[in-house]
Design a protein around this motif. Structure first.
Motif, PDB file in Angstrom:
ATOM      1  N   ALA A   1      11.935  45.017  53.386  1.00 14.68           N
ATOM      2  CA  ALA A   1      11.782  44.404  54.705  1.00 14.68           C
ATOM      3  C   ALA A   1      13.120  43.856  55.198  1.00 14.68           C
ATOM      4  O   ALA A   1      13.483  44.016  56.368  1.00 14.68           O
ATOM      5  N   MET A   2      13.872  43.209  54.311  1.00 15.40           N
ATOM      6  CA  MET A   2      15.185  42.678  54.696  1.00 15.40           C
ATOM      7  C   MET A   2      16.153  43.805  55.049  1.00 15.40           C
ATOM      8  O   MET A   2      16.906  43.708  56.019  1.00 15.40           O
ATOM      9  N   THR A   3      16.138  44.882  54.282  1.00 14.49           N
ATOM     10  CA  THR A   3      17.000  46.026  54.557  1.00 14.49           C
ATOM     11  C   THR A   3      16.641  46.655  55.900  1.00 14.49           C
ATOM     12  O   THR A   3      17.516  46.990  56.701  1.00 14.49           O
TER      13      THR A   3
ATOM     14  N   ALA B   1      15.173  45.164  58.480  1.00 12.85           N
ATOM     15  CA  ALA B   1      15.568  44.241  59.544  1.00 12.85           C
ATOM     16  C   ALA B   1      17.069  44.303  59.793  1.00 12.85           C
ATOM     17  O   ALA B   1      17.530  44.262  60.933  1.00 12.85           O
ATOM     18  N   LEU B   2      17.846  44.420  58.735  1.00 11.11           N
ATOM     19  CA  LEU B   2      19.300  44.527  58.859  1.00 11.11           C
ATOM     20  C   LEU B   2      19.702  45.810  59.584  1.00 11.11           C
ATOM     21  O   LEU B   2      20.571  45.807  60.460  1.00 11.11           O
TER      22      LEU B   2
ATOM     23  N   ALA C   1       9.868  42.680  49.786  1.00  6.88           N
ATOM     24  CA  ALA C   1      10.730  41.757  50.521  1.00  6.88           C
ATOM     25  C   ALA C   1      12.121  42.359  50.715  1.00  6.88           C
ATOM     26  O   ALA C   1      12.729  42.230  51.783  1.00  6.88           O
ATOM     27  N   ASN C   2      12.617  43.027  49.682  1.00  6.85           N
ATOM     28  CA  ASN C   2      13.933  43.664  49.755  1.00  6.85           C
ATOM     29  C   ASN C   2      13.942  44.791  50.794  1.00  6.85           C
ATOM     30  O   ASN C   2      14.877  44.932  51.585  1.00  6.85           O
TER      31      ASN C   2
END
Length: 160
Positions: free
Chosen positions: A19-21, A23-24, A16-17
């Protein structure tokens, strides 16, 4: 008996971390400005070959090419225009650089002068305008249609 190896909570948070990185990073990369150049200004070494008082329209076209635009009158000049436009996200494109090379000719078609102008020489002038502005202001269609009726006399209407 052995313990089965699975992702577990730690692995799920790691994915999840990541994926968020990711996307950012994609979102930030989409917000970088893009610059595009339009038009053509001949290089300085080509311009050095043009001699005022000697070269003609034909020799200018042979050395640096056909201009992007010419003056309204045949004798007025050639104009080579190059613009740099900044495109950023949802904003309207902005002209950040414009260079205009003006080559003027005399009555005989011989080069008179070469002058280069940039944005620092004045404001951004739109080179093409798709809407013709009228000088009537806010006068409506009906007012324009009936505006001249009061100026007619009976003699003019009936030809007396």
């Amino acid at each position: 008996m052995g313990q089965s190896k699975g992702w577990g909570m730690r692995g799920t948070f790691r994915i999840a971390n990541l994926a968020m990185t990711g996307a950012l990073l994609v979102a930030l990369g989409a917000c970088t400005a893009q610059y595009r150049s339009h038009g053509y200004i001949p290089p300085e070494e080509d311009l050095q070959q043009i001699v005022p008082g000697v070269d003609t329209r034909a020799s200018v076209e042979d050395v640096i090419g056909v201009p992007s635009s010419a003056g309204v009158l045949r004798e007025s000049g050639y104009y080579y225009v190059e613009s740099e436009v900044r495109h950023f996200a949802w904003k309207r494109p902005e002209v950040v650089g414009r260079e205009v090379l003006a080559i003027t000719f005399d009555e005989a078609g011989v080069v008179n002068n070469l002058v280069t102008y940039g944005l620092e020489d004045g404001k951004v002038v739109p080179l093409t305008r798709r809407v013709t502005q009228t000088g009537d202001g806010d006068i409506g269609f009906i007012r324009k249609l009936f505006g001249n009726l009061g100026g007619l006399s009976a003699d003019q209407l009936f030809g007396n």
